[in-house]
Enzyme design. Structure first.
Site, PDB file in Angstrom:
ATOM      1  N   SER A 280       4.361   5.642   4.485  1.00  0.00           N
ATOM      2  CA  SER A 280       3.063   6.219   4.115  1.00  0.00           C
ATOM      3  C   SER A 280       1.975   5.759   5.073  1.00  0.00           C
ATOM      4  CB  SER A 280       2.706   5.815   2.681  1.00  0.00           C
ATOM      5  OG  SER A 280       3.639   6.322   1.754  1.00  0.00           O
ATOM      6  N   ARG A 303      -5.899   1.472   3.362  1.00  0.00           N
ATOM      7  CA  ARG A 303      -5.520   1.165   1.987  1.00  0.00           C
ATOM      8  C   ARG A 303      -6.213   2.122   1.009  1.00  0.00           C
ATOM      9  NH1 ARG A 303      -0.972  -1.674   0.735  1.00  0.00           N
ATOM     10  NH2 ARG A 303      -0.723  -3.443   2.153  1.00  0.00           N
ATOM     11  N   HIS A 306      -4.454   5.402   1.263  1.00  0.00           N
ATOM     12  CA  HIS A 306      -3.148   5.309   0.618  1.00  0.00           C
ATOM     13  C   HIS A 306      -3.284   5.424  -0.902  1.00  0.00           C
ATOM     14  CE1 HIS A 306       0.360   3.152  -1.103  1.00  0.00           C
ATOM     15  NE2 HIS A 306       1.003   3.842  -0.178  1.00  0.00           N
TER      16      HIS A 306
END
Length: 498
Positions: A280, A303, A306
């Site tokens: 990812s 982050r 994600h």
């Protein structure tokens, strides 16, 4: 223990256990039989009424502990064999400490023998299941002999260390507020749903066993008195089949039968999860392009993407100069907010969901704790009195309880962000960094803009995003990225000496 005839007076300090004949130890029974005088609280003398025939009985009321000890010593110094009784264990909040201290002060000639008994924490725990199967602390809430501020400090220390806490003397006719006050302190560090065991008159007539929650305790919904032992679970304690259990077995140290296969499956699952994460992040890096070039900022942005699958955060995220460095240093126990303490900053959040999103595997190695006081028992009253939301009230309480060596994380309520800014403007409170990424339509964009403007006045570092977007998931992602950055380099500690 030898109970042969003594040439000098002897004073047995006897723990009766919870009060049932079956839990009176053989040594305690022998000491009572050998004594010609019994001294104790009248209520405890009733528990051994069948053992008192032919003996001198000296009964006193509660609160006369020193007087009981003095009388027992005087009788023993006359050459008599005396038993001074306590329930539970005489050395744990019992007469053992009182009489030994008095004997040392007056220089007694009597021989002192302390006879152990089953203490209240153990008998209560047995009725509840296995709540003290791991590390625990016992604290008496009686302020007759211990100042209340000392009791509070001890409660705070036990709560922060995540001990199971056994509370002796939780209430009396004159003491009715202490237990709720202690519950409030524990709620700073524990979930409102933490199991709490109440055992009244363990192993005696009128026994009552009940399991409630920590919030019930804080709201005064639990029925307790001087005969109740209260056991507050740790963050790991759970209830199963009506029993409180604090796990003793850790999979990494002592697997039980059948757990090895489960752990292998978990490791396989974790490896698969790590692989998915790596893939990812690779996709995110590819689609994100070269910006931002700063490695720390990029770590935060990727982050957030994600967590949300939303690349617009790359352009919307805003940092004050040095904000990431300030948060990372705070988590390492460095920076201005740490002062001389060299301890890691805590995280305070506006909602429980955000608190749950902070990864323990990143926070715990650094010693970082996370707090949310949204469900504090005082939050509804503060919210009603000051016409603010419970999130704002919880933030205000957290600022007061936890202090300013914190990183503030707001991912849901713009009102909590506004309260954060008000505290910065109107009080000396200065958090290490404010991560303000609330989500919604009302007040969200305005609160974020005020966060940016506040930096020019107070200098408190911030991380936020423009527009209406935000939420607990992306705010937790920011915290986790910062914790990951803080843990990527070994923390430095002051070296003693020179």
């Amino acid at each position: 223990m030898s109970l042969e005839d003594q040439t000098t007076g002897i004073l047995y300090v006897v723990g009766l256990g919870p009060g049932s004949a079956g839990l009176l130890t053989p040594d305690a029974s022998a000491a009572l039989a050998a004594s010609d005088a019994i001294v104790g609280y009248r209520g405890y003398l009733d528990l051994i009424e069948d053992r008192l025939a032919g003996k001198t009985i000296v009964g006193r009321e509660l609160g006369e502990e020193v007087e009981r000890a003095r009388l027992a010593l005087e009788l023993a110094e006359q050459g008599r064999t005396v038993a001074l009784i306590s329930t539970g264990d005489a050395g744990i909040y019992g007469m053992g400490g009182v009489v030994c201290e008095l004997a040392a002060r007056v220089g007694t000639t009597a021989e002192l023998v302390v006879v152990p008994g089953v203490t209240a924490a153990c008998s209560a725990a047995a009725r509840l299941g296995a709540p003290i199967a791991h590390d625990w602390a016992s604290i008496s809430l009686s302020d007759l002999l211990t100042p209340w501020d000392v009791i509070v400090r001890r409660v705070n220390a036990a709560a922060e260390a995540d001990f199971v806490v056994a509370l002796y003397n939780p209430a009396s006719r004159k003491r009715t507020h202490q237990l709720a006050a202690v519950a409030d302190r524990l709620l700073v560090h524990r979930s409102p749903e933490t199991p709490v065991g109440l055992v009244e008159n363990a192993y005696r007539p009128g026994e009552r066993v009940e399991i409630v929650t920590l919030m019930d305790l804080a709201l005064g919904k639990a029925s307790v008195n001087m005969f109740t032992t209260v056991i507050v679970g740790s963050s790991r304690t759970f209830v199963s089949n009506g029993k409180m259990v604090t796990p003793r077995i850790y999979a990494a140290k002592a697997p039980i039968q059948g757990e090895v296969a489960s752990r292998d499956e978990a490791m396989t699952s974790r490896a698969a999860g790590d692989q998915i994460m790596a893939e990812s992040l690779a996709i995110i890096d590819c689609e994100l392009g070269p910006e931002p070039t700063d490695p720390a900022e990029r770590a935060v942005v990727r982050r957030m993407i994600h967590a949300s699958a939303d690349f617009e955060f790359a352009g919307a995220l805003k940092f004050s100069p040095g904000a990431i460095d300030a948060a990372v240093k705070a988590f390492r126990g460095e920076g201005p907010s740490a002062g001389d303490r060299a301890v890691p900053a805590s995280v305070i959040t506006d909602v429980e969901m955000l608190k749950s999103g902070v990864r323990r595997d990143l926070a715990e190695p650094l010693g970082v704790s996370t707090f949310c006081l949204l469900n504090h028992s005082q939050a509804p009253r503060i919210a009603a009195d000051d016409a603010i939301t419970r999130s704002a009230a919880g933030l205000r309480l957290a600022a007061s309880e936890v202090g300013d060596h914190v990183v503030v994380a707001i991912g849901n309520a713009p009102t909590a962000l506004e309260e954060t800014l008000r505290l910065i403007r109107e009080t000396p409170w200065r958090p290490a960094c404010v991560i303000g990424i609330p989500v919604g339509f009302v007040g969200v964009e305005a609160s974020k803009q005020r966060l940016i403007e506040e930096f020019s006045v107070s200098g408190v570092p911030f991380i936020t995003s423009g527009g209406r977007k935000g939420g607990t998931a992306v705010t937790a992602a920011v915290i986790n990225a910062l914790l990951e950055l803080a843990g990527s380099t070994p923390r430095t500690r002051p070296v003693a000496g020179g």
